[in-house]
Design a protein around this motif. Sequence first.
Motif, short mmCIF file in Angstrom:
data_model
loop_
_atom_site.label_atom_id
_atom_site.label_comp_id
_atom_site.label_asym_id
_atom_site.label_seq_id
_atom_site.Cartn_x
_atom_site.Cartn_y
_atom_site.Cartn_z
N LYS A 1 0.84 -1.20 0.00
CA LYS A 1 0.00 0.00 0.00
C LYS A 1 0.87 1.25 0.00
N GLU B 1 -3.68 -8.09 -10.46
CA GLU B 1 -3.36 -8.54 -9.10
C GLU B 1 -2.48 -9.79 -9.13
N ILE C 1 -5.00 -3.15 -2.23
CA ILE C 1 -5.74 -2.41 -3.25
C ILE C 1 -7.11 -2.00 -2.74
N LEU D 1 -7.32 4.73 -5.86
CA LEU D 1 -7.45 3.82 -6.99
C LEU D 1 -8.93 3.59 -7.27
N THR E 1 -7.56 -1.87 -12.69
CA THR E 1 -7.49 -0.91 -11.59
C THR E 1 -6.62 0.26 -12.02
#
Length: 249
Positions: free
Chosen positions: A23, A44, A62, A71, A79
Amino acid sequence: MTTALPLSDLQNTSGGPLYMKLKRMIEEAVSTGRLQHGDALPAERDIADAADISRVTVRKAIDELVDQGLLVRRRGSGTFVVKPVPRMQQPLTRLTSFSEDMRRRGMVPGSRWLTRGLYHPTPEETMALGLSGSALVARIARLRTANDMPIALEQTSLPDDILPNPDIVENSLYQVLSQRDIRPVRANQRISAALLRDEETELLGVPFGSAALRVQRIAYLSTGRVMEVSTALYRSDAYDLVAELTIGS
């Protein structure tokens, strides 16, 4: 993307659980400009493989960034990074167009057309605009932008004698009407909260399930005739609607 997100180094960084490390890595990439507004993140699965972490860990990082608005997930596309939008205050005591509002703020207004043409009116349009049985309605729907950032979804309906050719509207509807000496003198507005549909969130570039400010306007000519009816959905993270109240005697 390897330069923007050095995922292979994630395991060697210090400070908390792996999802927090990821993050912070994404946040830093955005704050330093390595990731720009509109940039797509890797899938991902690809992030998990490159960082040697589980997809659950990637999803958690995410998810938190989506909740923060940094995002946005777009169904079927991936994304994407969302640039924070500066909050704007819109006074409710002035009857202005979106283009006038943005120029007054030093921003460049823009539009992406969704619908533009003459149509048979719906029963609601016939009643609101006071149309005769044979009249058509000029209907324009567009995504409004400021400095290329999506701000609002706007749909406007007008009698066809007021706007006989919707295709001539490029940016400012009121500017086009003013050239024909047609100007609204007053309007009624109703403001309410609304949850955006999935397709609306994609157009506005906000997370799924986001709220919006719905502003419904009926504008009148000096004769008292209804000139237009419109509904606009404003991003709630960008707009504050402000009214000045006075105390009566």
